[in-house]
Design a protein around this motif. Structure first.
Motif, PDB file in Angstrom:
ATOM      1  N   ARG A  19       0.831  -1.200   0.000  1.00 12.82           N
ATOM      2  CA  ARG A  19       0.000   0.000   0.000  1.00 12.82           C
ATOM      3  C   ARG A  19       0.871   1.257   0.000  1.00 12.82           C
ATOM      4  O   ARG A  19       0.540   2.252  -0.651  1.00 12.82           O
ATOM      5  CB  ARG A  19      -0.947   0.007   1.208  1.00 12.82           C
ATOM      6  CG  ARG A  19      -1.838   1.227   1.279  1.00 12.82           C
ATOM      7  CD  ARG A  19      -2.776   1.342   0.083  1.00 12.82           C
ATOM      8  NE  ARG A  19      -3.532   2.588   0.155  1.00 12.82           N
ATOM      9  CZ  ARG A  19      -3.912   3.285  -0.897  1.00 12.82           C
ATOM     10  NH1 ARG A  19      -3.654   2.851  -2.117  1.00 12.82           N
ATOM     11  NH2 ARG A  19      -4.577   4.404  -0.742  1.00 12.82           N
ATOM     12  N   ALA A  20       1.993   1.220   0.689  1.00 10.07           N
ATOM     13  CA  ALA A  20       2.915   2.361   0.700  1.00 10.07           C
ATOM     14  C   ALA A  20       3.409   2.661  -0.716  1.00 10.07           C
ATOM     15  O   ALA A  20       3.432   3.816  -1.147  1.00 10.07           O
ATOM     16  CB  ALA A  20       4.085   2.089   1.631  1.00 10.07           C
ATOM     17  N   LEU A  21       3.786   1.632  -1.449  1.00  8.13           N
ATOM     18  CA  LEU A  21       4.266   1.833  -2.818  1.00  8.13           C
ATOM     19  C   LEU A  21       3.139   2.304  -3.736  1.00  8.13           C
ATOM     20  O   LEU A  21       3.374   3.100  -4.652  1.00  8.13           O
ATOM     21  CB  LEU A  21       4.912   0.557  -3.348  1.00  8.13           C
ATOM     22  CG  LEU A  21       6.195   0.135  -2.620  1.00  8.13           C
ATOM     23  CD1 LEU A  21       6.718  -1.176  -3.189  1.00  8.13           C
ATOM     24  CD2 LEU A  21       7.255   1.229  -2.675  1.00  8.13           C
ATOM     25  N   GLU A  22       1.930   1.841  -3.478  1.00  5.92           N
ATOM     26  CA  GLU A  22       0.778   2.307  -4.259  1.00  5.92           C
ATOM     27  C   GLU A  22       0.547   3.799  -4.020  1.00  5.92           C
ATOM     28  O   GLU A  22       0.294   4.554  -4.964  1.00  5.92           O
ATOM     29  CB  GLU A  22      -0.467   1.499  -3.890  1.00  5.92           C
ATOM     30  CG  GLU A  22      -1.705   1.877  -4.664  1.00  5.92           C
ATOM     31  CD  GLU A  22      -1.655   1.496  -6.140  1.00  5.92           C
ATOM     32  OE1 GLU A  22      -2.530   1.974  -6.884  1.00  5.92           O
ATOM     33  OE2 GLU A  22      -0.760   0.738  -6.561  1.00  5.92           O
ATOM     34  N   LEU A  23       0.648   4.242  -2.768  1.00  6.42           N
ATOM     35  CA  LEU A  23       0.536   5.678  -2.482  1.00  6.42           C
ATOM     36  C   LEU A  23       1.624   6.461  -3.203  1.00  6.42           C
ATOM     37  O   LEU A  23       1.366   7.517  -3.781  1.00  6.42           O
ATOM     38  CB  LEU A  23       0.634   5.943  -0.984  1.00  6.42           C
ATOM     39  CG  LEU A  23      -0.587   5.677  -0.136  1.00  6.42           C
ATOM     40  CD1 LEU A  23      -0.266   5.897   1.340  1.00  6.42           C
ATOM     41  CD2 LEU A  23      -1.747   6.564  -0.552  1.00  6.42           C
ATOM     42  N   SER A  72      22.105  24.247   0.293  1.00  5.78           N
ATOM     43  CA  SER A  72      22.753  24.296   1.605  1.00  5.78           C
ATOM     44  C   SER A  72      22.605  22.988   2.379  1.00  5.78           C
ATOM     45  O   SER A  72      23.459  22.672   3.207  1.00  5.78           O
ATOM     46  CB  SER A  72      22.207  25.461   2.432  1.00  5.78           C
ATOM     47  OG  SER A  72      20.867  25.219   2.812  1.00  5.78           O
ATOM     48  N   CYS A  73      21.549  22.230   2.107  1.00  6.33           N
ATOM     49  CA  CYS A  73      21.333  20.957   2.813  1.00  6.33           C
ATOM     50  C   CYS A  73      20.505  20.032   1.925  1.00  6.33           C
ATOM     51  O   CYS A  73      19.276  20.180   1.855  1.00  6.33           O
ATOM     52  CB  CYS A  73      20.625  21.193   4.144  1.00  6.33           C
ATOM     53  SG  CYS A  73      20.359  19.650   5.058  1.00  6.33           S
ATOM     54  N   PRO A  74      21.126  19.102   1.248  1.00  2.19           N
ATOM     55  CA  PRO A  74      20.389  18.226   0.326  1.00  2.19           C
ATOM     56  C   PRO A  74      19.616  17.092   0.997  1.00  2.19           C
ATOM     57  O   PRO A  74      18.889  16.370   0.325  1.00  2.19           O
ATOM     58  CB  PRO A  74      21.493  17.676  -0.577  1.00  2.19           C
ATOM     59  CG  PRO A  74      22.712  17.697   0.271  1.00  2.19           C
ATOM     60  CD  PRO A  74      22.570  18.897   1.156  1.00  2.19           C
ATOM     61  N   GLU A  75      19.749  16.938   2.307  1.00  2.00           N
ATOM     62  CA  GLU A  75      18.998  15.893   3.019  1.00  2.00           C
ATOM     63  C   GLU A  75      17.591  16.425   3.310  1.00  2.00           C
ATOM     64  O   GLU A  75      17.446  17.456   3.958  1.00  2.00           O
ATOM     65  CB  GLU A  75      19.695  15.504   4.320  1.00  2.00           C
ATOM     66  CG  GLU A  75      21.117  15.014   4.135  1.00  2.00           C
ATOM     67  CD  GLU A  75      21.221  13.795   3.217  1.00  2.00           C
ATOM     68  OE1 GLU A  75      20.358  12.899   3.280  1.00  2.00           O
ATOM     69  OE2 GLU A  75      22.179  13.749   2.427  1.00  2.00           O
ATOM     70  N   VAL A  76      16.566  15.720   2.815  1.00  2.00           N
ATOM     71  CA  VAL A  76      15.187  16.190   2.927  1.00  2.00           C
ATOM     72  C   VAL A  76      14.265  15.048   3.348  1.00  2.00           C
ATOM     73  O   VAL A  76      14.650  13.877   3.301  1.00  2.00           O
ATOM     74  CB  VAL A  76      14.687  16.775   1.587  1.00  2.00           C
ATOM     75  CG1 VAL A  76      15.569  17.935   1.128  1.00  2.00           C
ATOM     76  CG2 VAL A  76      14.609  15.708   0.505  1.00  2.00           C
ATOM     77  N   SER A  77      13.060  15.422   3.724  1.00  2.00           N
ATOM     78  CA  SER A  77      12.020  14.412   3.900  1.00  2.00           C
ATOM     79  C   SER A  77      10.874  14.776   2.960  1.00  2.00           C
ATOM     80  O   SER A  77      10.699  15.935   2.566  1.00  2.00           O
ATOM     81  CB  SER A  77      11.551  14.318   5.347  1.00  2.00           C
ATOM     82  OG  SER A  77      10.810  15.440   5.719  1.00  2.00           O
ATOM     83  N   PHE A  78      10.133  13.745   2.587  1.00  2.17           N
ATOM     84  CA  PHE A  78       9.015  13.907   1.666  1.00  2.17           C
ATOM     85  C   PHE A  78       7.854  13.118   2.247  1.00  2.17           C
ATOM     86  O   PHE A  78       8.005  11.929   2.550  1.00  2.17           O
ATOM     87  CB  PHE A  78       9.404  13.392   0.279  1.00  2.17           C
ATOM     88  CG  PHE A  78       8.454  13.772  -0.820  1.00  2.17           C
ATOM     89  CD1 PHE A  78       8.369  15.083  -1.246  1.00  2.17           C
ATOM     90  CD2 PHE A  78       7.650  12.823  -1.421  1.00  2.17           C
ATOM     91  CE1 PHE A  78       7.498  15.448  -2.262  1.00  2.17           C
ATOM     92  CE2 PHE A  78       6.776  13.176  -2.438  1.00  2.17           C
ATOM     93  CZ  PHE A  78       6.701  14.490  -2.876  1.00  2.17           C
ATOM     94  N   CYS A  79       6.723  13.762   2.460  1.00  2.00           N
ATOM     95  CA  CYS A  79       5.564  13.137   3.090  1.00  2.00           C
ATOM     96  C   CYS A  79       4.403  13.083   2.112  1.00  2.00           C
ATOM     97  O   CYS A  79       4.082  14.090   1.467  1.00  2.00           O
ATOM     98  CB  CYS A  79       5.161  13.932   4.331  1.00  2.00           C
ATOM     99  SG  CYS A  79       3.725  13.249   5.186  1.00  2.00           S
ATOM    100  N   ILE A  80       3.776  11.923   2.025  1.00  2.00           N
ATOM    101  CA  ILE A  80       2.596  11.739   1.191  1.00  2.00           C
ATOM    102  C   ILE A  80       1.466  11.263   2.091  1.00  2.00           C
ATOM    103  O   ILE A  80       1.635  10.315   2.857  1.00  2.00           O
ATOM    104  CB  ILE A  80       2.860  10.710   0.078  1.00  2.00           C
ATOM    105  CG1 ILE A  80       3.966  11.207  -0.856  1.00  2.00           C
ATOM    106  CG2 ILE A  80       1.575  10.415  -0.698  1.00  2.00           C
ATOM    107  CD1 ILE A  80       4.468  10.163  -1.825  1.00  2.00           C
ATOM    108  N   VAL A  81       0.326  11.940   1.995  1.00  2.00           N
ATOM    109  CA  VAL A  81      -0.847  11.562   2.768  1.00  2.00           C
ATOM    110  C   VAL A  81      -1.854  10.944   1.820  1.00  2.00           C
ATOM    111  O   VAL A  81      -2.198  11.537   0.790  1.00  2.00           O
ATOM    112  CB  VAL A  81      -1.457  12.791   3.483  1.00  2.00           C
ATOM    113  CG1 VAL A  81      -2.719  12.399   4.235  1.00  2.00           C
ATOM    114  CG2 VAL A  81      -0.436  13.423   4.415  1.00  2.00           C
ATOM    115  N   GLY A  82      -2.304   9.749   2.158  1.00  2.00           N
ATOM    116  CA  GLY A  82      -3.320   9.069   1.360  1.00  2.00           C
ATOM    117  C   GLY A  82      -4.701   9.469   1.834  1.00  2.00           C
ATOM    118  O   GLY A  82      -4.946  10.627   2.173  1.00  2.00           O
TER     119      GLY A  82
END
Length: 162
Positions: A19-23, A72-82
């Protein structure tokens, strides 16, 4: 890309990997969270595409706050809400979401940028591919592509019956 739910506090609310990959594949937007050079947080909702393996692509203007933050900082987070649904009588909500830890890259080759834009067209405008490809060529000089290489993904959900 590693699916790792070991840091999710509520282990009874894990979202399964399928389901995570589907999102990841089907959602329209996610929130890109970054830090600027002064350490201040900056999050912005963006359309994106997933390459089906381990990278996400985002398009933007060739200059701006996002690119300054990533420089300046290439480390990021990415959030997806289903799907979400508030359940008022139970004082809770039903939800599903995934959180990705990524490293951002800019300055991609023209070939990779064109491939990413074609994937955008396939996802968001599949019935207008030919027109879209013409539009890509006309606006290519003013379009930057950011690649997020995904290190880890975790997913959480809560299923509440009405």
């Amino acid at each position: 890309m590693i699916y790792d739910n070991s840091h999710v506090r509520r282990q009874d609310r894990l979202l399964d990997m399928g389901r995570a990959l589907e999102l990841l594949r089907t959602s329209e937007y996610g929130v890109l969270s970054m830090r600027d050079a002064d350490g201040h947080a900056y999050g912005v909702p963006v359309n994106y595409v997933w390459d089906g393996v381990s990278s996400i692509y985002i398009h933007c203007a060739p200059e701006g706050r996002k690119l300054r933050c990533l420089a300046s900082c290439p480390e990021v987070s990415f959030c997806i809400v289903g799907s979400t649904r508030v359940v008022p009588g139970k004082f809770t909500a039903s939800y599903e979401s995934i959180l990705l830890s990524c490293r951002a890259f800019t300055g991609l080759s023209e070939d990779e940028r064109r491939r990413a834009l074609a994937v955008f067209l396939e996802k968001y405008s599949p019935e207008h591919l030919e027109t879209g490809l013409n539009y890509v060529e006309k606006s290519f000089h003013r379009t930057e592509i950011i690649r997020l290489d995904v290190a880890t993904v975790s997913g959480k959900c809560k299923r509440v019956m009405p």
